[in-house]
Write a protein that holds these residues in place. Structure first.
Motif, PDB file in Angstrom:
ATOM      1  N   LYS A 343       0.828  -1.206   0.000  1.00  0.00           N
ATOM      2  CA  LYS A 343       0.000   0.000   0.000  1.00  0.00           C
ATOM      3  C   LYS A 343       0.861   1.255   0.000  1.00  0.00           C
ATOM      4  N   GLY A 344       1.991   1.193   0.712  1.00  0.00           N
ATOM      5  CA  GLY A 344       2.889   2.342   0.715  1.00  0.00           C
ATOM      6  C   GLY A 344       3.478   2.620  -0.650  1.00  0.00           C
ATOM      7  N   MET A 345       3.832   1.556  -1.369  1.00  0.00           N
ATOM      8  CA  MET A 345       4.368   1.733  -2.719  1.00  0.00           C
ATOM      9  C   MET A 345       3.300   2.300  -3.651  1.00  0.00           C
ATOM     10  N   LYS A 346       2.070   1.827  -3.494  1.00  0.00           N
ATOM     11  CA  LYS A 346       0.983   2.351  -4.331  1.00  0.00           C
ATOM     12  C   LYS A 346       0.716   3.814  -4.010  1.00  0.00           C
ATOM     13  N   TRP A 347       0.716   4.160  -2.716  1.00  0.00           N
ATOM     14  CA  TRP A 347       0.538   5.551  -2.286  1.00  0.00           C
ATOM     15  C   TRP A 347       1.609   6.437  -2.917  1.00  0.00           C
ATOM     16  N   ARG A 348       2.843   5.933  -2.921  1.00  0.00           N
ATOM     17  CA  ARG A 348       3.951   6.710  -3.462  1.00  0.00           C
ATOM     18  C   ARG A 348       3.756   6.979  -4.948  1.00  0.00           C
ATOM     19  N   GLU A 349       3.272   5.984  -5.671  1.00  0.00           N
ATOM     20  CA  GLU A 349       3.007   6.162  -7.099  1.00  0.00           C
ATOM     21  C   GLU A 349       1.866   7.154  -7.337  1.00  0.00           C
ATOM     22  N   GLU A 350       0.815   7.038  -6.544  1.00  0.00           N
ATOM     23  CA  GLU A 350      -0.361   7.892  -6.741  1.00  0.00           C
ATOM     24  C   GLU A 350      -0.069   9.341  -6.385  1.00  0.00           C
ATOM     25  N   LYS A 351       0.675   9.547  -5.313  1.00  0.00           N
ATOM     26  CA  LYS A 351       0.895  10.909  -4.806  1.00  0.00           C
ATOM     27  C   LYS A 351       2.147  11.566  -5.373  1.00  0.00           C
ATOM     28  N   GLU A 352       2.967  10.806  -6.106  1.00  0.00           N
ATOM     29  CA  GLU A 352       4.229  11.325  -6.626  1.00  0.00           C
ATOM     30  C   GLU A 352       5.039  11.965  -5.498  1.00  0.00           C
ATOM     31  N   CYS A 353       5.251  11.189  -4.441  1.00  0.00           N
ATOM     32  CA  CYS A 353       5.911  11.697  -3.229  1.00  0.00           C
ATOM     33  C   CYS A 353       7.366  12.061  -3.498  1.00  0.00           C
ATOM     34  N   VAL A 354       7.802  13.165  -2.899  1.00  0.00           N
ATOM     35  CA  VAL A 354       9.197  13.585  -3.005  1.00  0.00           C
ATOM     36  C   VAL A 354      10.044  12.826  -2.000  1.00  0.00           C
ATOM     37  N   HIS A 355       9.553  12.741  -0.768  1.00  0.00           N
ATOM     38  CA  HIS A 355      10.320  12.110   0.299  1.00  0.00           C
ATOM     39  C   HIS A 355       9.891  10.653   0.490  1.00  0.00           C
ATOM     40  N   TRP A 356      10.864   9.832   0.794  1.00  0.00           N
ATOM     41  CA  TRP A 356      10.617   8.403   0.991  1.00  0.00           C
ATOM     42  C   TRP A 356       9.984   8.174   2.358  1.00  0.00           C
ATOM     43  N   SER A 357       8.861   7.453   2.386  1.00  0.00           N
ATOM     44  CA  SER A 357       8.199   7.185   3.662  1.00  0.00           C
ATOM     45  C   SER A 357       7.435   5.871   3.637  1.00  0.00           C
ATOM     46  N   VAL A 358       7.912   4.903   2.859  1.00  0.00           N
ATOM     47  CA  VAL A 358       7.212   3.623   2.745  1.00  0.00           C
ATOM     48  C   VAL A 358       7.375   2.836   4.041  1.00  0.00           C
ATOM     49  N   PRO A 359       6.269   2.315   4.601  1.00  0.00           N
ATOM     50  CA  PRO A 359       6.367   1.569   5.862  1.00  0.00           C
ATOM     51  C   PRO A 359       7.365   0.419   5.775  1.00  0.00           C
ATOM     52  N   TYR A 360       8.131   0.247   6.841  1.00  0.00           N
ATOM     53  CA  TYR A 360       9.074  -0.863   7.033  1.00  0.00           C
ATOM     54  C   TYR A 360      10.332  -0.783   6.166  1.00  0.00           C
ATOM     55  N   LEU A 361      10.446   0.207   5.300  1.00  0.00           N
ATOM     56  CA  LEU A 361      11.626   0.337   4.446  1.00  0.00           C
ATOM     57  C   LEU A 361      12.310   1.669   4.742  1.00  0.00           C
ATOM     58  N   PRO A 362      13.389   1.676   5.537  1.00  0.00           N
ATOM     59  CA  PRO A 362      14.018   2.942   5.934  1.00  0.00           C
ATOM     60  C   PRO A 362      14.616   3.716   4.770  1.00  0.00           C
ATOM     61  N   ILE A 363      15.069   3.011   3.734  1.00  0.00           N
ATOM     62  CA  ILE A 363      15.507   3.680   2.506  1.00  0.00           C
ATOM     63  C   ILE A 363      14.909   2.918   1.327  1.00  0.00           C
ATOM     64  N   ASP A 364      14.948   3.540   0.160  1.00  0.00           N
ATOM     65  CA  ASP A 364      14.487   2.880  -1.059  1.00  0.00           C
ATOM     66  C   ASP A 364      15.517   1.823  -1.444  1.00  0.00           C
ATOM     67  N   PRO A 365      15.155   0.543  -1.404  1.00  0.00           N
ATOM     68  CA  PRO A 365      16.139  -0.499  -1.727  1.00  0.00           C
ATOM     69  C   PRO A 365      16.775  -0.331  -3.095  1.00  0.00           C
ATOM     70  N   LYS A 366      16.051   0.258  -4.047  1.00  0.00           N
ATOM     71  CA  LYS A 366      16.619   0.457  -5.387  1.00  0.00           C
ATOM     72  C   LYS A 366      17.830   1.384  -5.357  1.00  0.00           C
ATOM     73  N   ASP A 367      17.915   2.262  -4.347  1.00  0.00           N
ATOM     74  CA  ASP A 367      19.038   3.193  -4.269  1.00  0.00           C
ATOM     75  C   ASP A 367      20.363   2.478  -4.025  1.00  0.00           C
ATOM     76  N   ILE A 368      20.302   1.264  -3.503  1.00  0.00           N
ATOM     77  CA  ILE A 368      21.538   0.523  -3.259  1.00  0.00           C
ATOM     78  C   ILE A 368      21.586  -0.765  -4.088  1.00  0.00           C
ATOM     79  N   GLY A 369      20.803  -0.789  -5.167  1.00  0.00           N
ATOM     80  CA  GLY A 369      20.902  -1.883  -6.115  1.00  0.00           C
ATOM     81  C   GLY A 369      20.070  -3.100  -5.795  1.00  0.00           C
TER      82      GLY A 369
END
Length: 556
Positions: A343-369
């Motif tokens: 749901k957090g990932m879907k929220w991020r897509e819908e809202k075009e969020c600037v800041h990362w705030s997906v539950p349970y993921l402290p950073i975007d895993p894609k940022d570190i490969g």
């Protein structure tokens, strides 16, 4: 435990309160990073790296972005000496990278060290001697004055050798076992060394205060660092450095709080390799900063590639729960966690969020490969509908209705429970196909045609298990309703409340359509089916037949 009284706290609090660091919220800029993988880390390996392996590791550290790299203890062995000479003579050290070498405060070791450094563009010569109560009393059996004399005589010899040797040199001093040293004595010996070296702002000295053995809670170490920072002579000309070990499992916390307390530099290793429980993990420190919006100025954008080289060269394994680097650190098996992430990932897509705030993921895993698919949500008997549905949508473009996700979730969990193992996304997809998609038994859909567009009358050709094809007729308030009524009459079944959803498949062939249908039997149980076809109406009919087949199977 009955022997707890045998242990005394072997550390020393500063003689005055040093708690200014507690007023700071987070670290606002990265320290100077110094990798000690090739010395501290290498000496702790069961099989230390050979020359070729060390050269490859050195290049990896350069690629990551380290500007200071401790390359060894060149007086300790021929391998260490040869490695340093190879770096210098083959011009393998970039102009913006400073190498560092370690030496005890002993004359023949210091002279051998400078011999190895001849021609270095820029090198830090790291002088150390032990200062703790335990080391003074048990190992050296010397007074404080004698220990200071060891340090200052070594400092004087460093100055002399630096003047006599071709190269560009900076000095560093460590009161080894600082954490077990009286703070006033640690200050005295550091100031005595500084008096010998006479640093300036143009030619600063590094004073390194190591937690050679971690002995206290992190706030104590921070207070010790703050006191030293406040009272050290030549402070504007000193780079205050840390070298935390992880004996109490607090290496990262020690370093972070000590940076708040005034430390400007950190020595550590990738993934915390080192003697005993290891050094502070620079990967964790750097990415902790990154999670607060601070650029650590180290490149960890492809952690899997770094781990592959690290494990191959060191023969060490990065633990599955190692922060950021571990295979499972971003993985959710729990159903509620998976649902929140999806749901957090879907929220991020819908809202075009600037800041990362997906539950349970402290950073975007894609940022570190790391990849969302297979890395983030993985499926076992503890998983839930949200994660399972998310994987199907990400990998195969299937957007199941919420109630169908729940139904399918139980199917997947049962399979995982029976197998007692994790399921791959490909296996989950196969379960979905076999459970819902274009089912042909006990009743197979062959074709359909409409006889009256106004009244939605239809003729459907079907085949039952082992029987010849027959035509059945039905009418309704819509095309799909007409087919549904024909099926109920022919098969003598009753159901209601059709749940219907359709969409184009986002992955694979874009001309393919997918439909989902749920039918509620007389006992209130909902049975689901899915149909795929290039024609949207045909995919809906196939979905209806699949749902009816699941109902018939359940009824025996």
């Amino acid at each position: 435990m009955k022997n707890d009284q045998k242990y005394a706290r072997g550390y020393f609090m500063p003689p005055e309160t040093s708690l200014e660091w507690t007023k700071k919220e987070y670290i606002t800029e990265p320290p100077i990073w110094c990798s000690v993988d090739l010395r501290d880390g290498n000496q702790a390996l069961v099989v230390p790296m050979n020359l070729e392996e060390k050269l490859e590791y050195f290049q990896m550290l350069v690629d990551i972005g380290f500007k200071e790299i401790e390359v060894g203890f060149p007086a300790a062995s021929e391998t260490e000496f040869t490695f340093l000479r190879t770096l210098i003579e083959q011009n393998l050290i970039p102009d913006d990278v400073t190498i560092q070498v370690l030496t005890q405060s002993r004359e023949h070791i210091i002279r051998k060290t400078f011999e190895s450094l001849k021609g270095a563009k820029k090198a830090v010569v790291h002088l150390y001697n032990s200062t703790s109560v335990a080391q003074r009393e048990q190992v050296f059996r010397k007074s404080k004055e004698e220990i200071i004399a060891i340090a200052t005589s070594g400092a004087e010899l460093l100055k002399q050798c630096a003047e006599e040797t071709e190269g560009n040199f900076q000095f560093q001093y460590s009161p080894e076992s600082f954490t077990g040293t009286e703070i006033d004595f640690a200050l005295d010996i550091c100031n005595s060394v500084l008096d010998v070296w006479q640093p300036t702002t143009d030619n600063p000295v590094i004073i390194n205060l190591p937690a050679t053995v971690s002995m206290s809670m992190p706030h104590v170490y921070a207070s010790q660092i703050e006191y030293m920072s406040k009272h050290m002579n030549y402070r504007d000309s000193v780079i205050l450095s840390l070298h935390p070990h992880n004996d109490r499992g607090t290496g990262v916390a020690d370093a972070e709080l000590a940076m708040l307390a005034g430390a400007q530099r950190v020595e550590g290793t990738l993934f915390g390799n080192g003697e005993r429980t290891g050094n502070v993990d620079i990967v964790t420190l750097a990415l902790n900063m990154y999670s607060h919006g601070v650029d650590p100025q180290l490149r960890f954008d492809n952690i899997p590639a770094i781990i592959a080289v690290y494990e191959r060269l060191t023969k060490m394994k990065v633990g599955e729960r190692q922060p950021y680097g571990g295979e499972l650190v971003f993985t959710a098996f729990s159903g509620s966690h998976q649902d929140a992430i999806a749901k957090g990932m879907k929220w991020r897509e819908e809202k075009e969020c600037v800041h990362w705030s997906v539950p349970y993921l402290p950073i975007d895993p894609k940022d570190i490969g790391r990849e969302y698919e297979g890395d983030i949500i993985r499926i076992n008997s503890q998983s839930g509908k949200g994660g399972i549905g998310y994987l199907l949508q990400q990998k195969y473009g299937l957007d199941l209705p919420p109630l169908m996700r729940e139904n399918f979730g139980y199917c997947v969990k049962n399979v995982s429970d029976q197998k007692q193992q994790e399921l791959l996304v490909e296996e989950i997809y196969d379960i979905f196909l076999n459970t819902y998609v274009n089912l042909k038994s006990p009743v197979e859909f062959v074709k359909y045609r409409y006889t009256d567009d106004d009244d939605f009358k239809t003729v459907v050709t079907i085949k039952s298990d082992g029987d010849a094809a027959i035509d059945i007729s039905g009418a309704g308030n819509g095309r799909l309703d007409a087919i549904s009524n024909a099926l109920q009459a022919e098969l003598d079944i009753t159901y209601s409340d059709l749940v219907y959803k359709e969409h184009a498949l986002e992955r694979g062939s874009k001309s393919q359509a997918v439909s989902y249908i749920g039918v509620t039997a007389a006992d209130g149980v909902v049975y689901w089916g899915c149909g795929t076809d290039v024609d949207i109406m045909t995919s809906s009919v196939k979905a209806l037949f699949s749902a009816v087949n699941n109902l018939l199977r359940a009824k025996g």
